[in-house]
Design a protein around this motif. Sequence first.
Motif, short mmCIF file in Angstrom:
data_model
loop_
_atom_site.label_atom_id
_atom_site.label_comp_id
_atom_site.label_asym_id
_atom_site.label_seq_id
_atom_site.Cartn_x
_atom_site.Cartn_y
_atom_site.Cartn_z
N PRO A 169 0.83 -1.21 0.00
CA PRO A 169 0.00 0.00 0.00
C PRO A 169 0.86 1.26 0.00
CG PRO A 169 0.08 -0.94 2.20
CD PRO A 169 0.78 -1.93 1.30
N ILE A 195 -4.61 1.03 -1.69
CA ILE A 195 -4.40 -0.42 -1.68
C ILE A 195 -4.45 -0.91 -3.14
CG2 ILE A 195 -5.22 -2.66 -0.85
CD1 ILE A 195 -4.45 -0.84 1.43
N THR A 209 -7.45 0.40 -7.75
CA THR A 209 -7.13 0.60 -6.35
C THR A 209 -8.37 0.68 -5.47
OG1 THR A 209 -7.11 3.00 -6.69
CG2 THR A 209 -5.01 1.86 -6.85
N GLN A 245 -6.65 -4.74 2.83
CA GLN A 245 -5.95 -5.57 1.85
C GLN A 245 -6.69 -6.88 1.60
OE1 GLN A 245 -2.03 -5.38 3.87
NE2 GLN A 245 -1.20 -4.66 1.91
#
Length: 317
Positions: free
Chosen positions: A81, A111, A123, A143
Amino acid sequence: MVITLQELQMYRNFDELASDVLDLAKEILPDKLIYLTSFSDKQQIILKLSNEDTSILLTEGMVINLNETVCNRIDFKNKQPLIYEDIKDGTCSVDLRDILEEVNIKSYLGIPISLVNGERFGTLCVAHHEESQFDKKSINLLQKIAKMFAYYLELEHFAYKDSLTGLYNRHYLSRYFEDHSKTGGVLFFLDMDGFKEVNDIHGHDTGDLVLKEIAIRLQKFVNEHHDAFAVRLGGDEFIIHFAQLSTREELSKRAEYVLNCLSAWNNKFQLSTSIGIVSYPVDSNINLKTLLKNADNALYLSKTAGKNSYKFFKEKI
């Protein structure tokens, strides 16, 4: 291959699942703006926001030059990240700080979302108009959410892909036509001349390699036309679809290019292609089955004319 917005719109329950992803993320960081994005070759698209009532100047559907986005700086290779708890603390470069300040973001967490093969999708981002702290537990949970979303994308993506060549399959063409049959377009129906001999002489493994190479060349061609995509119908039959109607002269130029592209094999194989071309106008009532039949009729004329050629479909009066 990049997943296009057009492809995403065909995915089952995509909008609902995207909303669920953001809802889960909001449970972790309730006071932040959460949003999903996707990448094309040159642009980033804001797909969905957790809420629009925010001082942060982002909107759903916003398109940003990829080179001018913060998300493009995320380490996709190592799936790490990108975190800026305070964009003024010196860890954020001046150019990135300017980009974030322009949309009133003072803290940011990005992320990466990638397909299983490593291709970038986009993302899952967290933003706030004030400085923030992102604890390790929250980052790990986000995540995991991004990873589960990536599995869904993977399943949907390959439902529309030919497993050998990676081009779109007949299912994708059918779904596309269901949604866009009234917008008009053009089909090139391709059939390889001499492909049977490749299989008979060199074997099916070599034949598969040839089909993959054909797909690479077709994909390169459609990448140069923003309104086009390529489909493998099966065997050595392919479709190139153009979403915009063009002049006969322009279509002839494109057909000539494809013929030249698929006839260069360094004398290793005696291969070429024949093309049948058919157009359908805006607000047409024609169905895909009839359209493919008409294209196949034009392809037959091309084959009988000596192969390595193209013919336009002509309505019988």
